[in-house]
Design a protein around this motif. Sequence first.
Motif, mmCIF file in Angstrom:
data_model
loop_
_atom_site.group_PDB
_atom_site.id
_atom_site.type_symbol
_atom_site.label_atom_id
_atom_site.label_comp_id
_atom_site.label_asym_id
_atom_site.label_seq_id
_atom_site.Cartn_x
_atom_site.Cartn_y
_atom_site.Cartn_z
ATOM 1 N N ARG A 80 107.080 48.735 53.728
ATOM 2 C CA ARG A 80 105.740 48.516 53.166
ATOM 3 C C ARG A 80 105.326 47.045 53.146
ATOM 4 N N GLN A 134 107.013 52.900 59.549
ATOM 5 C CA GLN A 134 106.377 51.698 59.014
ATOM 6 C C GLN A 134 105.090 52.113 58.323
ATOM 7 N N VAL A 136 102.487 50.008 56.204
ATOM 8 C CA VAL A 136 101.881 48.847 55.558
ATOM 9 C C VAL A 136 100.453 49.188 55.122
ATOM 10 N N ALA A 137 100.133 48.874 53.884
ATOM 11 C CA ALA A 137 98.794 49.153 53.352
ATOM 12 C C ALA A 137 97.840 48.012 53.674
ATOM 13 N N THR A 138 96.641 48.353 54.109
ATOM 14 C CA THR A 138 95.644 47.336 54.452
ATOM 15 C C THR A 138 94.324 47.569 53.720
ATOM 16 N N TYR A 146 94.035 41.455 56.213
ATOM 17 C CA TYR A 146 94.195 42.225 57.450
ATOM 18 C C TYR A 146 93.177 41.782 58.497
ATOM 19 N N LEU A 230 101.032 40.952 58.677
ATOM 20 C CA LEU A 230 100.438 42.140 58.070
ATOM 21 C C LEU A 230 99.699 42.956 59.127
ATOM 22 N N TYR A 231 98.880 42.275 59.915
ATOM 23 C CA TYR A 231 98.128 42.983 60.954
ATOM 24 C C TYR A 231 99.063 43.596 61.993
ATOM 25 N N ARG A 233 102.182 44.531 61.735
ATOM 26 C CA ARG A 233 102.907 45.703 61.225
ATOM 27 C C ARG A 233 101.959 46.881 61.040
ATOM 28 N N ALA A 234 100.736 46.613 60.593
ATOM 29 C CA ALA A 234 99.774 47.697 60.386
ATOM 30 C C ALA A 234 99.402 48.369 61.712
ATOM 31 N N ARG A 235 99.291 47.587 62.788
ATOM 32 C CA ARG A 235 98.934 48.197 64.082
ATOM 33 C C ARG A 235 100.075 49.054 64.611
ATOM 34 N N ASN A 237 101.887 50.945 62.371
ATOM 35 C CA ASN A 237 102.187 51.928 61.330
ATOM 36 C C ASN A 237 102.567 53.271 61.957
#
Length: 248
Positions: A80, A134, A136-138, A146, A230-231, A233-235, A237
């Motif tokens: 997270r 994975q 990660v909250a955005t 983000y 953050l970005y 890891r979010a891409r 997810n």
Amino acid sequence: MIRHAALLALMATAAQAEAPVSGYAFMQPETQALQDDAFANPGMLWVDLGRELWNRPEASGDSCAGCHGGPETLRGVGARYPAWSATEGRVVSLEQQINLCREGRQQAVPLPYGSRELLALSALVMHQSLGLPQAVATDGPAAEAYVRGRDYFETRRGQLNLSCANCHVEQAGSRLRGETISQGQVNGFPIYRQLWQDIGSAGRMIAWCNEAVRATQLEEGSPMAVELELYLRARGNGLAIESPAVRR
């Protein structure tokens, strides 16, 4: 010229819409086998060191184990991060959260970014989420961070005038100096990189990529580096956590 630019933009949009693919898929079978073998994977040396540090009391007499028990109690936590910290009022990386715990709970000196000890602890924590998606909250207060990370990813920089997206979106799957360009996913970090003969965080990889395009480097742990992570890891997810992954 306008038609060509529009075509490139369309290609980039289509590539971004594709499902994320781990860097593992772009590795040679020998490298994949090295990662898969928990005995041979060099990154596991840092996981083992992290376990020692986890159980080691600091000057206050407190250890990580004193609060959390075994590291397995943190399964799912690493998946997270980076995450919004209400107390800090910003997005923090896993490495920063470890230091916040050290300072706040153990009255210990924060470990330097990139240090063997901090990487060992982050590798240990991430390894507990091995195989988990994975996540990660955005949303909420992390949304602006983000967007800044995404904008950095898409902005050209350096003497080569390249953005992260130019390589890892538009050219993913192409060959460069005998290597296949991956999507730049970071679900395996911290990774053991054969080129470095060392383990490194996502922040170290970001700095290395900026150096490769002859751009000003982002310092590991800087606000922009964390927002970019953050970005990244979010891409990715939904990809399984692989840390410590092995990469070329």
